[in-house]
Enzyme design. Structure first.
Site, PDB file in Angstrom:
ATOM      1  N   GLY A 150     -20.929   6.522   1.869  1.00 33.60           N
ATOM      2  CA  GLY A 150     -19.592   6.659   0.963  1.00 33.60           C
ATOM      3  C   GLY A 150     -19.984   6.741  -0.445  1.00 33.60           C
ATOM      4  CE  LYS A 154      -4.745   0.525  -0.108  1.00 34.87           C
ATOM      5  NZ  LYS A 154      -5.422  -0.156  -0.690  1.00 34.87           N
ATOM      6  N   GLY A 181     -18.220   7.573  -3.292  1.00 38.14           N
ATOM      7  CA  GLY A 181     -17.107   7.798  -4.359  1.00 38.14           C
ATOM      8  C   GLY A 181     -17.272   6.528  -5.283  1.00 38.14           C
ATOM      9  CG  ASN A 182     -14.705   3.508  -8.322  1.00 34.83           C
ATOM     10  OD1 ASN A 182     -14.926   2.493  -8.122  1.00 34.83           O
ATOM     11  ND2 ASN A 182     -14.554   4.116  -9.626  1.00 34.83           N
ATOM     12  CB  ALA A 183     -16.549   1.469  -3.747  1.00 35.51           C
ATOM     13  N   GLY A 184     -18.904   3.090  -4.040  1.00 37.19           N
ATOM     14  CA  GLY A 184     -20.478   3.649  -3.529  1.00 37.19           C
ATOM     15  C   GLY A 184     -21.195   3.868  -4.793  1.00 37.19           C
TER      16      GLY A 184
END
Length: 422
Positions: A224, A112, A226-229
């Site tokens: 959330g 990471k 963002g992209n995933a949400g």
């Protein structure tokens, strides 16, 4: 860098990751040397990055790259640009990436990266210069056979493209496989954009089968956006027939018992910068959203949002963790006791790294797959991983996070033993 007062108050994510490993190691009766090796990153690189700003001044940023364990293959893990980034957060995420790649059984380790910055306050030019500065410092330990980064919080395919280009200048040739989540024109993979959420949907589908739940019309709340949400909202409806009733982002949330059109709220956020104020909804706080009486809760924001303080008020039947580390160990026990079926983060959100692995494979032999094939292979990997975790949890009568650790840690420990590391 001395921890701030706020950092001292928060649960330490790396200590949480270590405690989760310790619990699995006790059940597996892991060799003490193997256990101790797996509690720590193998390598860490701390970097200082001078960046010329648009106003002509130079600002100094600090960043990290942690290579947690590469016994099963090259390290793999995203790069985060966040104003509250810490080394312990990066260590924890690198550990979880180690278990994530193992639980879906792809031949990679965990890594990471992070830079302490606020990308929302930076221009595109400043972001590009920061991205290239990071690769100039960290690139010496990256590469297709060493460590392959990817997008994460507040990083994008464009940022990956700048990083791949800087790496090419350093090497003198293109090595597109050194980073994933790239635009298609630079060797990206079809199906990468929604892979994290799509993999989660496959897990959700399988969990509903095990629990004998009908997901058609089932209510969903997403913290959330963002992209995933965003993709979770659209895919929950299109793939599974769910009804999204609440979504939130860092500015607040919106709720409607009648349901929220996922595509419309995505368009609203794109236009305004937030889900707040979406027509036909009531405002709701991020904290209250978690406690809604819904079938599926999807924490898709940051870590440590479900704690001992609020876990007893979680009413969802399933918690699908698309964020990394959203639930503390104390909260896990409460949720398990209360019958909330948690699909843990490093299983639920492993679709992203799985398709990143597919991207690496495609880059390595320079042949690219159709999107349908990517979806099919992702479904196969996620379904197999879900059932391995569910079966392990049932066998040991433990909650799914421990079950996922048992599957993953056992696989990594076997590689460590076979290589003679401990």
């Amino acid at each position: 860098m001395t921890p701030t007062a706020t950092e001292k108050q928060r649960p330490n994510p790396f200590e949480i990751a270590q405690r989760q490993l310790d619990e699995a190691a006790a059940i597996l009766k892991l060799d003490p040397a193997v256990h101790e090796l797996l509690r720590w990153p193998l390598r860490e690189l701390w970097v200082t990055l001078p960046v010329k700003m648009d106003d002509g001044t130079t600002k100094i940023y600090h960043g990290f790259r942690v290579q947690y364990n590469d016994s099963r293959g090259p390290c793999k893990g995203g790069i985060r640009f966040h104003p509250e980034e810490t080394i312990d957060t990066v260590r924890a995420l690198a550990a979880w990436m180690t278990w994530k790649t193992a639980v879906v059984d792809i031949p990679l380790g965990g890594g990471k990266g992070g830079v302490i910055c606020n990308p929302k306050e930076m221009s595109q030019g400043e972001l590009e210069r920061l991205s290239r500065a990071y690769i100039r410092q960290v690139g010496r330990i990256l590469g297709l056979e060493k460590d392959v980064p990817a997008p994460d919080v507040y990083t994008t395919p464009q940022i990956m493209a700048w990083m791949a280009d800087e790496f090419a200048f350093m090497k003198g040739y293109n090595e597109f496989g050194m980073i994933t989540g790239k635009p298609l024109a630079l060797g990206g993979s079809q199906g990468r954009g929604d892979a994290t959420a799509r993999g989660g949907m496959f897990c959700l589908r399988e969990a509903a089968k095990e629990l004998k739940l009908n997901l058609k019309g089932a209510t969903v709340a997403i913290q959330g956006f963002g992209n995933a949400g965003q993709f979770a909202a659209t895919l929950a409806k299109s793939l599974l027939g769910c009804k999204v009733v609440a979504v939130s982002d860092s500015r607040g949330g919106v709720y409607s018992a009648d349901g929220i059109d996922p595509d419309a709220v995505v368009a609203h956020k794109t236009k305004t910068g937030s889900v707040v104020g979406f027509p036909g909804t009531k405002p709701i706080s991020n904290e209250d959203l978690l406690e809604l009486d819904v079938t599926v809760l999807i924490p898709a924001a940051l870590e440590n949002v479900i704690t001992e303080a609020n876990a007893g008020r979680i009413k969802a039947k399933i918690s699908l963790e698309l964020a990394n580390g959203p639930t503390t160990p104390e909260a896990d026990k409460i949720l398990f006791k209360n019958g909330v079926y948690v699909i843990p983060d490093f299983l639920a959100n492993a679709g992203g790294v799985t398709v990143s692995y597919f991207e690496m494979v495609q880059n390595a032999y320079d042949y690219y797959w159709e999107e349908e094939l990517v979806h099919e292979r992702l479904d196969k990997k996620m379904t197999a991983a879900f059932h391995a975790v569910h079966a392990m949890s049932q066998k040991h009568k433990v909650h799914n996070r421990v079950g996922a650790y048992l599957v993953a840690v056992n696989r990594v420990a076997e590689a460590v033993r076979l290589r003679g590391w401990a």
